[in-house]
Design an enzyme around this catalytic site. Structure first.
Site, PDB file in Angstrom:
ATOM      1  N   GLU A 222      -1.562   9.860  -0.693  1.00 58.98           N
ATOM      2  CA  GLU A 222      -2.803  10.134  -1.429  1.00 58.98           C
ATOM      3  C   GLU A 222      -2.914  11.606  -1.821  1.00 58.98           C
ATOM      4  OE1 GLU A 222      -5.440   8.197  -2.553  1.00 58.98           O
ATOM      5  OE2 GLU A 222      -4.359   6.384  -2.004  1.00 58.98           O
TER       6      GLU A 222
ATOM      7  N   CYS B  78      -3.383  -4.621  -1.350  1.00 61.85           N
ATOM      8  CA  CYS B  78      -3.579  -3.820  -0.143  1.00 61.85           C
ATOM      9  C   CYS B  78      -3.399  -4.766   1.039  1.00 61.85           C
ATOM     10  CB  CYS B  78      -4.990  -3.244  -0.161  1.00 61.85           C
ATOM     11  SG  CYS B  78      -5.469  -2.400   1.355  1.00 61.85           S
ATOM     12  N   ASN B  79      -2.463  -4.447   1.911  1.00 61.51           N
ATOM     13  CA  ASN B  79      -2.201  -5.325   3.054  1.00 61.51           C
ATOM     14  C   ASN B  79      -3.381  -5.371   4.023  1.00 61.51           C
ATOM     15  OD1 ASN B  79       1.033  -5.957   3.168  1.00 61.51           O
ATOM     16  ND2 ASN B  79       0.587  -4.045   2.136  1.00 61.51           N
ATOM     17  N   THR B  80      -3.974  -4.198   4.236  1.00 64.37           N
ATOM     18  CA  THR B  80      -5.091  -4.104   5.190  1.00 64.37           C
ATOM     19  C   THR B  80      -6.238  -5.006   4.729  1.00 64.37           C
ATOM     20  OG1 THR B  80      -4.420  -1.782   5.351  1.00 64.37           O
ATOM     21  CG2 THR B  80      -6.460  -2.409   6.470  1.00 64.37           C
TER      22      THR B  80
ATOM     23  N   GLY C 150      -6.867   1.670   6.628  1.00 63.63           N
ATOM     24  CA  GLY C 150      -6.102   1.269   7.813  1.00 63.63           C
ATOM     25  C   GLY C 150      -6.797   1.442   9.153  1.00 63.63           C
TER      26      GLY C 150
ATOM     27  N   ASP D 273      -7.048  -1.800  -4.477  1.00 61.88           N
ATOM     28  CA  ASP D 273      -6.438  -1.172  -3.295  1.00 61.88           C
ATOM     29  C   ASP D 273      -7.391  -0.095  -2.792  1.00 61.88           C
ATOM     30  OD1 ASP D 273      -4.402  -0.481  -1.354  1.00 61.88           O
ATOM     31  OD2 ASP D 273      -3.953   1.271  -2.571  1.00 61.88           O
ATOM     32  N   SER D 274      -7.127   0.368  -1.581  1.00 58.82           N
ATOM     33  CA  SER D 274      -7.929   1.460  -1.019  1.00 58.82           C
ATOM     34  C   SER D 274      -7.687   2.766  -1.784  1.00 58.82           C
ATOM     35  CB  SER D 274      -7.560   1.657   0.447  1.00 58.82           C
ATOM     36  OG  SER D 274      -6.198   2.057   0.533  1.00 58.82           O
TER      37      SER D 274
ATOM     38  N   CYS E 289       2.616  -1.948   3.655  1.00 58.02           N
ATOM     39  CA  CYS E 289       1.472  -1.208   3.123  1.00 58.02           C
ATOM     40  C   CYS E 289       1.899  -0.801   1.726  1.00 58.02           C
ATOM     41  CB  CYS E 289       1.181   0.025   3.972  1.00 58.02           C
ATOM     42  SG  CYS E 289       0.005   1.169   3.204  1.00 58.02           S
ATOM     43  N   THR E 290       1.039  -1.043   0.752  1.00 62.50           N
ATOM     44  CA  THR E 290       1.459  -0.820  -0.632  1.00 62.50           C
ATOM     45  C   THR E 290       1.625   0.658  -0.978  1.00 62.50           C
ATOM     46  OG1 THR E 290      -0.855  -1.037  -1.303  1.00 62.50           O
ATOM     47  CG2 THR E 290       0.547  -3.003  -1.497  1.00 62.50           C
ATOM     48  N   HIS E 291       1.152   1.539  -0.118  1.00 61.68           N
ATOM     49  CA  HIS E 291       1.403   2.975  -0.333  1.00 61.68           C
ATOM     50  C   HIS E 291       2.849   3.352   0.006  1.00 61.68           C
ATOM     51  CE1 HIS E 291      -2.987   3.407  -0.356  1.00 61.68           C
ATOM     52  NE2 HIS E 291      -2.842   4.667  -0.723  1.00 61.68           N
TER      53      HIS E 291
HETATM   54  N1  DGL Z   1      -2.396   0.369   0.674  1.00 58.93           N
HETATM   55  C1  DGL Z   1      -3.082  -0.247   1.736  1.00 58.93           C
HETATM   56  C2  DGL Z   1      -2.264  -1.270   2.459  1.00 58.93           C
HETATM   57  O1  DGL Z   1      -1.428  -1.872   1.838  1.00 58.93           O
HETATM   58  C3  DGL Z   1      -4.023   0.519   2.579  1.00 58.93           C
HETATM   59  C4  DGL Z   1      -3.707   1.842   3.099  1.00 58.93           C
HETATM   60  C5  DGL Z   1      -4.917   2.418   3.773  1.00 58.93           C
HETATM   61  O2  DGL Z   1      -5.922   2.560   3.096  1.00 58.93           O
HETATM   62  O3  DGL Z   1      -4.866   2.677   4.986  1.00 58.93           O
HETATM   63  O4  DGL Z   1      -2.467  -1.543   3.607  1.00 58.93           O
END
Ligand code: DGL
Length: 273
Positions: free
Chosen positions: A151, A72-74, A42, A9-10, A183-185
């Site tokens: 974060e 990570c979706n992005t 993102g 992930d990011s 978004c996994t965050h």
């Molecule tokens: N957790 C990530 C996602 O699912 C990325 C968030 C990011 O770095 O902008 O998209």
């Protein structure tokens, strides 16, 4: 097979997926990379997201992982297809599982997607949902202020509550019965998002369904870890080890986490062209 499952992930967001993998498959070893120094992905151009993600994947492939989860979706929107074509291990993303989880629970077929600018722009969720059910109505909303809150370990703060309330205004009152945390965050802000949307709206994260997909693939291939020893997970970050440790300990409820620093710039061999 005792090899680890790679999760990338990011930043710390992929821990929401790692936690589900640990819950559903407690014997499995996880090697996690969070590119916290370069988070968020993102708002970044696709080419940058691609390069950074291929570096993380390359780093883990060198450590003989048996499969890779792009948590990570992005990054999933940009490189899932390429990584599936390039690597000779199974690669799982989070967008199809997130879409499937929403389709399972929606009753009125009106689904909202919250995501990063990159994910929303990619239309990946819209394609995924409509591919399975043409009649789904989708409302999308980019929430660029959410990831920095997570974060910086501020996801339970009064500021977070205010930001969540303000950000969600455009998506309220649209009759959506399901919201996907695309978004996994965002699951770390899940309680605030649920509170804001009200009890009638189902708030879905992709972690559970993604872990199920991982489990199915491992089982199908006969690759589940037969060892009953306590798994030795490894966590790598490109940024601050102490912030990563605080968030990971809080989210995973594990005290003695060993967080390692990694420089990904030497792991570019997957980039090719
Ligand atoms: N957790 C990530 C996602 O699912 C990325 C968030 C990011 O770095 O902008 O998209």
């Amino acid at each position: 097979m005792e090899h680890a499952i790679g999760v990338i992930d990011s930043g710390v967001g992929g821990l929401t997926v790692a936690k589900e993998i640990m819950r559903q498959m407690p014997n499995e070893i996880i090697y996690y990379v969070g590119d916290t120094a370069r988070c968020p992905y993102g708002p970044r151009p696709e080419e940058e997201v691609r390069r950074f993600t291929l570096q993380m994947a390359g780093f883990l492939v060198e450590r003989q992982i048996k499969m890779l989860v792009i948590a990570c979706n992005t990054a999933t929107a940009v490189v899932l297809k390429e990584l599936r074509e390039t690597l000779d291990i199974p690669v799982v993303g989070v967008i199809a599982p997130g879409a499937r989880a929403a389709l399972k629970v929606t009753e009125n077929r009106k689904i909202g997607i919250l995501g990063t600018i990159g994910t929303i722009k990619s239309q990946a969720y819209v394609h995924e949902l409509k591919m399975i059910n043409q009649q789904i109505e989708v409302e999308q909303l980019a929430c660029p202020k959410f990831v920095p809150l997570v974060e910086s370990f501020e996801y339970q703060s009064a500021v977070a509550k205010k930001v969540v309330a303000e950000t969600l205004i455009p998506i309220k009152g649209k009759g959506l019965d399901t919201i996907v945390l695309g978004c996994t965050h965002y699951p770390l802000l899940g309680p605030l998002i649920q509170q804001e949307m009200g009890p009638k709206v189902k708030v879905i994260s992709s972690g559970e369904e993604t872990a199920q997909e991982v489990s199915t693939i491992l089982d199908f291939n006969g690759w589940l870890n037969p060892s009953l020893a306590v798994p030795k997970h490894r966590f790598f970050t490109t940024g601050s080890q102490s912030i990563f440790r605080r968030i990971a300990s809080d989210w995973l409820q594990i005290d003695d986490l060993h967080i390692e620093f990694v420089n990904l710039r030497n792991h570019e061999y997957l980039l090719g062209n």
